[in-house]
Design an enzyme around this catalytic site. Structure first.
Site, short mmCIF file in Angstrom:
data_model
loop_
_atom_site.label_atom_id
_atom_site.label_comp_id
_atom_site.label_asym_id
_atom_site.label_seq_id
_atom_site.Cartn_x
_atom_site.Cartn_y
_atom_site.Cartn_z
N GLU A 18 0.73 -1.10 0.05
CA GLU A 18 -0.05 0.09 -0.15
C GLU A 18 1.14 1.25 -0.03
O GLU A 18 0.33 2.26 -0.58
CB GLU A 18 -1.02 0.10 1.10
CG GLU A 18 -2.16 -1.01 1.10
CD GLU A 18 -1.78 -2.34 1.50
OE1 GLU A 18 -0.72 -2.62 1.89
OE2 GLU A 18 -2.69 -3.08 1.78
N PHE A 35 -11.69 -7.60 13.64
CA PHE A 35 -10.45 -7.93 12.74
C PHE A 35 -10.24 -6.84 11.86
O PHE A 35 -11.46 -6.47 10.97
CB PHE A 35 -11.16 -9.27 12.13
CG PHE A 35 -9.93 -9.92 11.17
CD1 PHE A 35 -8.59 -10.10 11.51
CD2 PHE A 35 -10.19 -9.88 9.70
CE1 PHE A 35 -7.76 -10.43 10.72
CE2 PHE A 35 -9.18 -10.43 9.00
CZ PHE A 35 -7.80 -10.39 9.50
N GLN A 36 -8.90 -6.65 11.83
CA GLN A 36 -8.55 -5.63 10.91
C GLN A 36 -9.06 -4.19 10.94
O GLN A 36 -9.18 -3.35 10.16
CB GLN A 36 -8.56 -5.91 9.53
CG GLN A 36 -7.62 -7.26 9.14
CD GLN A 36 -7.60 -7.37 7.87
OE1 GLN A 36 -8.36 -6.99 6.91
NE2 GLN A 36 -6.32 -7.84 7.44
N LYS A 87 -17.89 -0.94 5.89
CA LYS A 87 -18.18 -2.01 4.73
C LYS A 87 -19.70 -2.11 5.01
O LYS A 87 -20.16 -2.18 3.89
CB LYS A 87 -17.87 -3.36 5.56
CG LYS A 87 -17.73 -4.47 4.58
CD LYS A 87 -16.77 -5.59 4.77
CE LYS A 87 -17.04 -6.87 3.84
NZ LYS A 87 -16.36 -7.92 4.12
N MET A 91 24.26 8.90 2.61
CA MET A 91 24.04 10.28 3.23
C MET A 91 24.28 10.25 4.83
O MET A 91 24.87 11.15 5.19
CB MET A 91 22.51 10.76 2.84
CG MET A 91 22.05 12.28 3.53
SD MET A 91 23.53 13.37 2.66
CE MET A 91 22.57 14.05 1.39
C1 TPP Z 1 12.20 5.78 5.45
C2 TPP Z 1 13.39 6.50 5.70
N1 TPP Z 1 14.35 6.02 6.71
C3 TPP Z 1 15.46 6.73 7.06
C4 TPP Z 1 16.01 7.60 6.48
C5 TPP Z 1 17.27 8.50 6.90
N2 TPP Z 1 18.06 8.39 5.44
C6 TPP Z 1 18.28 9.36 4.93
S1 TPP Z 1 19.23 9.35 3.70
C7 TPP Z 1 19.62 7.58 3.91
C8 TPP Z 1 20.37 6.82 2.98
C9 TPP Z 1 19.96 6.54 2.09
O1 TPP Z 1 20.87 5.39 1.28
P1 TPP Z 1 20.96 5.08 -0.04
O2 TPP Z 1 19.60 4.85 -0.77
O3 TPP Z 1 21.84 3.99 -0.41
O4 TPP Z 1 21.31 6.71 -0.87
P2 TPP Z 1 22.75 7.29 -0.60
O5 TPP Z 1 22.75 8.17 0.05
O6 TPP Z 1 23.77 6.20 -0.61
O7 TPP Z 1 23.01 7.86 -2.11
C10 TPP Z 1 18.94 7.41 5.41
C11 TPP Z 1 19.15 6.09 5.93
C12 TPP Z 1 14.92 8.34 5.48
N3 TPP Z 1 15.31 9.33 4.96
N4 TPP Z 1 13.88 7.64 5.14
#
Ligand code: TPP
Lengths: 177, 580
Positions: free
Chosen positions: B68, B130-131, B180, B495
């Site tokens: 979803e 349920f749900q 529902k 990042m």
């Molecule tokens: C759902 C979610 N969880 C955690 C984060 C924190 N976060 C921001 S950027 C990142 C790393 C992303 O890694 P990748 O997809 O390998 O991209 P890169 O930065 O290496 O280009 C994380 C963990 C986020 N933005 N969203």
């Protein structure tokens, strides 16, 4: 800390109270009191919310966030001197045989409070007034045994038509009833 | 035997007495709103709607996603490209809670969504059936509006309101929780659909007040170093032409926010770059030298302002916003204009004087040189062992002539995509800005491609992000959408690793990934793809991907530990932007 009274006019839909209160909780603002009633217009509810805050700017921002709720018709933020406001308090006082008799005259004349219920060995006294008056009365009643004390939220009407809304860049988006 | 009835009631047309179920009313409401595509996933509490949908397949294209959250992001991608509400249909409980991330993302990025969610029958509400989940409660803080339909008769009016609220004013997500029992029961009156035009308690202002416009025009005409910030609101208001006309007449330099990118072509003489934490050097630094800032459809996010208390204290701010609550929220506006960006720019245009501000605009070019010397040129020089993200995006930009729709995920690759893609067409960047939702890109790219079949849609995804929603490869393949997905694989949550390197003395705490073979995964879904590991094959790899007739996954192995610069460290002021 300044006390602000926020009056919100809304349509009457389920869940609105929640939508309004989460605006405060998300910003960690404590709601001092809250009352809701239907207004002179059918289907229009009026929320009166009292908060204390250091910053008028922040209160204005909250007012605008509340204004964004789809069902909200108008919001007004007031300082105390811009409104006529009151609360109601009920005191349940123990009066068993042989206890100190109540001085009903002082209660009525000085404190403008009324005994509204006589139980077998207790009475219920109703006092309407602002917070200071109610607490003064509380102090006076301390000489008796206070079994229960309950205070309603504030209800208020504005002395002027507008309140904090005047300071918003778009005063006109408030919808006057 | 033939009997001829003389009873008058038998002459009534059967259609006139046929009463419609809530589910069918819902379908007819969608048709009335000209909805032709919905993204969804069935389940117990939404089965009557799916049953009604079975008869509407020729009018409504339902796309079965794999999760979803994917439905939500796909609907966002769709909405961003089409400029109207994306529609999701999911079941109660877990179906609804899986949608939550996308709803929150849509709220903060002002994306119109109508999410229709099943709910247990009215009699079961509040019984922990349920749900059953309190989806109204859960989504109240993250929707523009939500409503629980408990009777079939409510359907047309509520759906009309839902679309109106989602799409008007500052757009946003609306959730309809439909029991529902309401889906099953028959309406007690004939179905009549009237599109909602106005709601008494909700009246977004489109046309600005003339005195506000005049006050702003005066500031603009007197300004020595005026500076335009163009945000997502420009795109939402479809005000790109008006922005250009305004910038060209006044000669004012234009920077965009992250989501404002592509509202003005990057080769336009007035364009100076984009703002924010990883935005361009000059646009950030010169923020502190402007004397009038004209902020259009943007909300001074902290990723743009850095430390807001040190932000543009020297300048007068004109803030053009459709949402009055944004005015003075972060930055005090000296001249607020509440209204739709397009209407405001139209009203401003005749009042502003012709000017060129060449000297001021050339200031930006000086900083461009510094940025190019320190960052851009070295990143594109190709003298490292491994390919750099910048090279991939730069080459992609040239090969697509800046005409692709980029759908980016969240992380270093997102920032690199924005830094190196030269947007030539409006409406060409779909990204998760305010929420920064990893996993956004793949489903959003799918939705964008469905919405814009004539455009080349390329998703730029990190290896971490990809693994959050990769099951939507199945949706892409099943629906034969020619989405191109580029995974920039650095084997790190890059990042986060960058922050750990810069601000936590290289203490790399849980940021290295053991990755699967992405191309094999794609193949498993029936999607073509290959890996590019060498600089020499990068160009051919991109050609191969772009030329491929159908969806394609290109994995590019990039430098493991590169950093995104410039960077305004969190909590610093924009002028403290770092080049390394
Ligand atoms: C759902 C979610 N969880 C955690 C984060 C924190 N976060 C921001 S950027 C990142 C790393 C992303 O890694 P990748 O997809 O390998 O991209 P890169 O930065 O290496 O280009 C994380 C963990 C986020 N933005 N969203």
């Amino acid at each position: 800390m300044t006390t602000y009274t926020i009056c919100i006019f809304t349509g009457n839909t389920i869940g609105l109270l929640n939508r309004i209160t989460i605006i405060f909780t998300r910003r960690r603002i404590n709601i001092e009191s809250l009352t809701v009633s239907e207004t002179e217009r059918k289907g229009v509810s009026r929320f009166t919310i009292v908060i204390r805050h250091e910053s008028r700017d922040e209160v204005e921002k909250i007012v605008r966030q509340i204004r964004k709720i789809v069902e909200v018709l108008a919001v007004f933020g007031y300082l105390n001197d811009e409104i006529v406001f009151n609360e109601i308090a009920l005191f349940k006082i123990s009066t068993p045989l042989g206890s100190k008799p109540l001085d009903v005259e002082t209660i009525n004349k000085l404190h403008k409070a009324w005994v509204v219920y006589w139980g077998l060995d207790y009475v219920v006294i109703e006092k309407t007034g602002n917070e200071t008056e109610i607490f003064a009365f509380f102090e006076y009643l301390r000489q008796y045994e206070i079994l229960e004390f309950v205070r309603s939220g504030r209800v208020a009407v504005g002395k002027t038509e507008k309140g904090l809304v005047e300071y918003l860049p778009e005063a006109e988006w408030a919808y006057y009833l | 035997m033939e009997t001829v009835s003389v009873l008058p009631e038998l002459t009534i047309e059967p259609t006139e007495i046929k009463l419609m179920s809530g589910s069918e009313a819902l379908m007819r409401s969608l048709v009335a709103e000209k909805v032709d595509t919905i993204f969804g996933y069935p389940g117990g509490a939404i089965m009557p709607v799916y049953d009604a949908l079975y008869d509407f397949q020729d009018q409504i294209n339902h796309i079965l996603v794999r999760h979803e959250q994917g439905a939500g992001h796909a609907a966002q991608g769709y909405a961003r490209m089409q400029g109207r509400a994306g529609v999701c249909l999911v079941t109660s409980g877990p179906g609804a809670t899986n949608l939550v991330t996308a709803i929150a993302d849509a709220l903060i990025d002002s994306t119109p969504l109508v999410c229709i969610v099943g709910q247990v029958g009215k009699k079961l509400l509040g019984t922990d059936a349920f749900q059953e989940a309190d989806v109204m409660g859960v989504t109240m803080p993250i929707t523009k509006w939500n409503y629980q339909i408990t009777s079939a008769d409510e359907v047309p009016e509520i759906m009309a309101k839902a679309f109106y609220i989602a799409q008007s004013g500052r757009p946003g997500p609306v959730l309809i929780d439909m029991t529902k029992s309401a889906q099953l029961e028959l309406m007690t009156q004939p179905f009549v659909y009237e599109r909602c035009q106005t709601i008494i308690s909700y009246r977004p202002r489109l046309t600005p007040k003339q005195d506000q416009v005049e006050a702003a025009a005066k500031l603009i005409n007197e300004a020595k170093r005026p500076y335009i910030f163009a945000g997502h609101g420009v795109q939402l208001a479809k005000a790109e032409e008006e922005l250009l006309a305004f910038a060209e007449k006044t000669g004012i330099p234009v920077a965009t926010t992250l989501l404002g990118q592509s509202t003005i072509p990057t080769n336009h003489p007035n364009y100076v770059g984009w703002l924010g934490m990883h935005g361009n050097y000059g646009p950030n630094v010169l923020t502190d030298q402007a004397d009038v800032i004209i902020a259009i459809g943007m909300r001074f996010d902290d990723r743009v302002t850095g430390d807001a208390s040190k932000y543009i204290r020297q300048a007068k701010v004109i803030h053009v916003e459709i949402d009055p609550a944004e005015i003075d929220k972060i930055i005090k506006a000296h001249a607020p204009i509440v209204g739709d960006a397009r209407e405001v720019l139209k009203a401003l245009l005749p009042l502003v004087k012709e000017n060129d501000h060449t000297v001021w605009r050339n200031e930006f070019r000086k900083y461009d040189v510094i940025e190019n010397e320190n960052i851009t040129a070295p990143e594109l020089s190709g003298d490292t062992e491994k390919i750099k993200m910048a090279e991939v995006i730069d080459l992609l930009s040239r090969k697509t002539n800046g005409n692709a729709v980029l759908v980016t995920d969240v992380g270093q690759h997102q920032m690199m995509a924005s830094r190196y893609y030269q947007f030539r067409q409006k409406n060409s960047l779909v990204t998760s800005g305010g929420m920064g939702t990893m996993g956004f890109a793949l489903p959003a790219a799918f939705g964008a491609q469905v919405a814009a079949p004539d455009r080349q849609v390329v998703a730029i995804i990190g290896d971490g992000c990809f693994q959050m929603t990769l099951q939507e490869l199945g949706t892409i393949v099943q629906n034969e959408q020619p989405v191109k997905a580029i995974i920039l694989n650095n084997n790190f949550l890059g990042m986060v690793r960058q922050w750990q390197q810069l601000f936590h003395s290289r203490r790399y705490s849980f940021v290295e990934l053991q990755n699967p073979d992405f191309v094999t995964i794609a193949k498993g879904f029936g999607m073509a793809g290959h890996t590019c590991n060498e600089r020499e094959t990068l160009s051919d790899s991109l050609d191969q991907m772009l030329a491929f007739d159908g969806p394609y996954l290109l994995e590019v192995i990039v430098e493991k530990e590169e950093n995104v610069f410039p960077m305004v460290p969190a909590g610093a002021s924009v002028s403290q932007i770092r080049l390394k």
